[in-house]
Design a protein around this motif. Sequence first.
Motif, PDB file in Angstrom:
ATOM      1  N   UNK A  15     -25.866  32.672 141.799  1.00 37.02           N
ATOM      2  CA  UNK A  15     -24.929  33.484 141.550  1.00 37.02           C
ATOM      3  C   UNK A  15     -24.905  34.957 142.146  1.00 37.02           C
ATOM      4  N   UNK A  16     -26.062  35.519 142.024  1.00 41.06           N
ATOM      5  CA  UNK A  16     -26.232  36.743 142.216  1.00 41.06           C
ATOM      6  C   UNK A  16     -27.266  37.025 143.511  1.00 41.06           C
ATOM      7  N   UNK A  17     -27.304  35.992 144.335  1.00 48.31           N
ATOM      8  CA  UNK A  17     -28.352  36.076 145.450  1.00 48.31           C
ATOM      9  C   UNK A  17     -27.812  36.891 146.741  1.00 48.31           C
ATOM     10  N   UNK A  18     -26.612  37.065 146.753  1.00 48.74           N
ATOM     11  CA  UNK A  18     -26.171  37.726 147.975  1.00 48.74           C
ATOM     12  C   UNK A  18     -25.669  36.675 149.036  1.00 48.74           C
ATOM     13  N   UNK A  19     -25.451  37.000 150.110  1.00 51.67           N
ATOM     14  CA  UNK A  19     -24.818  36.169 151.104  1.00 51.67           C
ATOM     15  C   UNK A  19     -25.939  35.124 151.327  1.00 51.67           C
ATOM     16  N   UNK A  20     -25.351  33.883 151.443  1.00 50.72           N
ATOM     17  CA  UNK A  20     -26.465  32.693 151.384  1.00 50.72           C
ATOM     18  C   UNK A  20     -25.373  31.598 151.944  1.00 50.72           C
ATOM     19  N   UNK A  21     -26.175  30.664 152.652  1.00 54.07           N
ATOM     20  CA  UNK A  21     -25.452  29.493 153.145  1.00 54.07           C
ATOM     21  C   UNK A  21     -26.034  28.337 152.323  1.00 54.07           C
ATOM     22  N   UNK A  22     -25.224  27.577 151.446  1.00 49.85           N
ATOM     23  CA  UNK A  22     -25.826  26.584 150.602  1.00 49.85           C
ATOM     24  C   UNK A  22     -25.377  25.328 151.640  1.00 49.85           C
ATOM     25  N   UNK A  23     -26.619  24.451 151.747  1.00 50.01           N
ATOM     26  CA  UNK A  23     -26.514  23.385 152.618  1.00 50.01           C
ATOM     27  C   UNK A  23     -27.036  22.137 151.827  1.00 50.01           C
ATOM     28  N   UNK A  24     -26.150  21.391 151.075  1.00 52.35           N
ATOM     29  CA  UNK A  24     -26.429  20.159 150.392  1.00 52.35           C
ATOM     30  C   UNK A  24     -26.590  18.892 151.110  1.00 52.35           C
ATOM     31  N   UNK A  25     -27.232  17.770 150.757  1.00 46.83           N
ATOM     32  CA  UNK A  25     -27.010  16.631 151.323  1.00 46.83           C
ATOM     33  C   UNK A  25     -25.646  16.213 150.624  1.00 46.83           C
ATOM     34  N   UNK A  26     -25.009  15.025 151.422  1.00 46.71           N
ATOM     35  CA  UNK A  26     -23.714  14.571 151.296  1.00 46.71           C
ATOM     36  C   UNK A  26     -23.435  13.469 150.714  1.00 46.71           C
ATOM     37  N   UNK A  27     -23.855  12.876 149.620  1.00 48.32           N
ATOM     38  CA  UNK A  27     -23.582  11.534 149.195  1.00 48.32           C
ATOM     39  C   UNK A  27     -22.445  10.981 148.830  1.00 48.32           C
TER      40      UNK A  27
END
Length: 280
Positions: A83-95
């Motif tokens: 939550x407080x990690x700043x600008x970030x791209x979150x890249x999950x797998x997509x099942x």
Amino acid sequence: MRRLPPPLRRVHAAVAVALGWVLLGVLCLGWSLLAVLLYPLLPRRAGLRVGRLGIMGGFRLYLAGLSALGACRFDLKALDTLRDSGPLIIAPNHPCLLDAVMVVSRLPDVACIMKAELMDNLFLGAGARLARYIRNDSLFGMILLAVDDLHQGNHLLVFPEGTRTTGGPVGPFKGSVALVAHRAQAPIQTVFIETDSPYLSKGWPVLRRPELPITYRIRLGQRFDPPQDPHAFTRELEAYFAGTLSPSPSRPQPDHGPADGASCRCADAESVPARSRAVS
């Protein structure tokens, strides 16, 4: 619920699935109607904040409803550390179709790249526009909007596969994650979504009843620095996911059980927004 006799299990699954879809429809339609009223009244920044908080709250309520119905069990607390990690791209797998719902339900400042047709959808479109989610009908425009959102300190949710996984631990990766990360100089946080059911995976009939309850768990993977070579990084990222999600002799595999029969679909930029094929 698995202790119930098979006929009662089937009845419970049918009722729980039906009520889950009704709940999702009511929440999405209700928020869309409110979003239509708020969009012209709120300044862009305020609308973005209210829109994303509203979607997070609605999806959290939806998942709580699925839990209360005995349909699903969720362990998503790993996302709270972002939550407080700043600008970030979150890249999950997509099942499966619930992947974006699970991620967005825990993060108040995340933008979703959505298929253009969903931005015009009666149930999802108005809320997505209020939250300033990003259309993927123009690759160049999408990248500019995504970079701008990251520069404002927000998170960006992008599925590297661009669509739900079909066969193997992951499908072929698109290049949009690397392109956006390179231009924005934003780190990439990998996320692994694990489940013991194929429910709502690609090709799963919407009306088919699953074996309940379904367990979903999210855990964080490696965080990568912004890439300097997007093409090489895309290959590296795909190999990392494939290696992490591939089954091994020492890794127990899920028992899917017999299958008797909600969605916010975030899309990869190049596809113009849970079940991994193996539990890691």
